[in-house]
Design a protein around this motif. Structure first.
Motif, short mmCIF file in Angstrom:
data_model
loop_
_atom_site.label_atom_id
_atom_site.label_comp_id
_atom_site.label_asym_id
_atom_site.label_seq_id
_atom_site.Cartn_x
_atom_site.Cartn_y
_atom_site.Cartn_z
N VAL A 185 0.84 -0.86 -0.31
CA VAL A 185 -0.67 0.02 -0.26
C VAL A 185 0.67 0.99 -0.25
N ARG A 186 2.05 1.46 0.65
CA ARG A 186 2.90 2.09 0.53
C ARG A 186 3.41 2.59 -0.81
N ILE A 187 4.31 1.64 -1.19
CA ILE A 187 4.52 1.76 -2.27
C ILE A 187 3.60 2.58 -3.99
N SER A 188 2.08 1.58 -3.76
CA SER A 188 1.13 1.85 -5.09
C SER A 188 0.38 2.96 -4.50
N LYS A 189 -0.32 3.50 -3.67
CA LYS A 189 -0.46 4.33 -2.80
C LYS A 189 -0.52 5.16 -2.44
N ASN A 190 0.62 5.80 -1.99
CA ASN A 190 1.58 7.17 -1.93
C ASN A 190 0.65 7.20 0.15
N TRP A 191 0.42 6.25 0.39
CA TRP A 191 0.40 6.14 1.44
C TRP A 191 1.64 6.54 3.26
N PRO A 192 0.86 7.20 3.57
CA PRO A 192 -0.17 7.38 4.17
C PRO A 192 -0.70 9.19 3.71
N ARG A 193 0.11 9.79 2.67
CA ARG A 193 -0.26 10.91 2.27
C ARG A 193 -1.94 10.76 1.90
N SER A 194 -2.38 9.78 1.08
CA SER A 194 -3.58 9.64 0.73
C SER A 194 -4.71 9.65 1.60
N CYS A 195 -4.00 9.08 3.09
CA CYS A 195 -5.01 8.20 3.68
C CYS A 195 -6.03 9.68 3.85
N ARG A 196 -7.17 9.13 4.16
CA ARG A 196 -8.38 9.95 4.98
C ARG A 196 -8.45 9.89 6.59
N THR A 197 -7.55 9.52 7.37
CA THR A 197 -6.97 9.58 8.51
C THR A 197 -6.21 10.87 8.73
N LYS A 198 -7.00 11.72 9.39
CA LYS A 198 -5.91 12.78 9.59
C LYS A 198 -5.24 13.24 11.00
N LEU A 199 -4.74 13.25 11.66
CA LEU A 199 -4.54 14.09 12.11
C LEU A 199 -4.95 15.94 11.83
N VAL A 200 -6.03 16.67 12.81
CA VAL A 200 -6.35 18.01 12.49
C VAL A 200 -5.99 19.08 13.97
N ASN A 201 -5.84 20.03 13.30
CA ASN A 201 -6.21 21.50 14.47
C ASN A 201 -7.36 21.92 15.36
N PHE A 202 -7.14 22.54 16.06
CA PHE A 202 -8.21 22.98 17.46
C PHE A 202 -9.90 23.45 16.35
N GLU A 203 -9.13 23.92 14.79
CA GLU A 203 -10.64 24.22 13.74
C GLU A 203 -10.97 23.05 12.50
#
Length: 263
Positions: free
Chosen positions: A230-248
């Motif tokens: 997955v890392r190689i073929s899907k540019n993971w984790p850049r393409s991951c929908r799970t995200k660390l987010v800020n307070f906004e």
């Protein structure tokens, strides 16, 4: 013929890493999975929002900012939870065609899942969208459903601190049975209902087998092989929908891109 299910017990990875792993198995694998893990030792509380969750509506932002509590948006829907080292995480990732008698809708998936849970906690039941003992909640859940697959993941409270729950606001949409109760009187800890935490994982495995699935225990080395592809073929984790987010609620891209899937 029994439906095969890969059973994976993860080490005590962070909830961010766990969600990235689940997402990879959901979107980039075609096998059925049960994934189990426990919160890392001494990890600080972390707030996990659904993909559409808004921190200003779900969190007590003054206390969250003061204590620098991390926020994550997961790839599934559902509500907001706060997790820590006393949280147990379970996930079922299934192909729709392997469970043809379970319509791929949240309520129907929840009804199926509580049947898998009862051998673990015999007094458990589903009340509205919550796992409860009596009229107290011990677990929350969320789903992501695609054209061919679904994931149902759950956070179970082995124990909890009242001070940790203050990071969450009272939700605007509450289950009727809650009756405006605060967290202390609304929640219950599994440690008050199960004598041995070490029995929880094998009890889940027994439940899966009792429900006529063919269990395959997966080693971490096998998982690494899947994730490397997955890392190689899907540019993971850049393409991951799970995200660390800020307070906004905005993605902290530089942090997400720097994370690896496994610690």
């Amino acid at each position: 013929m029994k439906v095969p299910v890969n059973v994976l017990r993860l080490p005590k990875v962070s909830i961010y890493h766990r969600l990235c792993i689940e997402e990879a198995l959901f979107y980039h694998n075609d096998e059925n999975w049960f994934v189990y893990s426990e919160g890392p030792e001494k990890c600080r509380p972390t707030i996990v929002l659904g993909i559409s969750g808004k921190p200003e509506l779900m969190c007590d932002l003054p206390s969250v900012k003061k204590d620098k509590i991390p926020l994550i948006k997961r790839f599934s829907g559902g509500g907001t939870v706060v997790v820590d080292s006393d949280t147990i995480f379970t996930s079922f990732v299934f192909n729709k065609h392997d469970l043809p008698n379970v319509p791929a809708y949240p309520k129907e998936i929840m009804n199926w899942s509580v049947g898998m849970l009862r051998p673990v906690i015999d007094s458990s039941k589903l009340r509205e969208n919550d796992y409860v003992v009596g009229n107290k909640k011990f677990g929350g859940n969320a789903q992501a459903i695609s054209g061919k697959r679904w994931v149902h993941h759950t956070s179970l409270l082995w124990s909890f601190e009242s001070t940790t729950m203050r990071y969450l606001q009272m939700p605007s949409k509450k289950p009727k049975y809650r009756e405006n109760r605060g967290h202390d009187s609304f929640l219950t800890a599994l440690k008050d209902h199960i004598s041995d935490k070490n029995r929880i994982f094998p009890s889940f495995v027994d439940s899966i087998e009792q429900n006529s699935f063919a269990v395959k225990n997966v080693r971490l080395e096998e998982l690494d092989s899947i994730l490397n592809e997955v890392r190689i073929s899907k540019n993971w984790p850049r393409s991951c929908r799970t995200k660390l987010v800020n307070f906004e609620g905005k993605a902290l891209d530089e942090l997400n891109q720097g994370y690896e899937l496994m610690t």
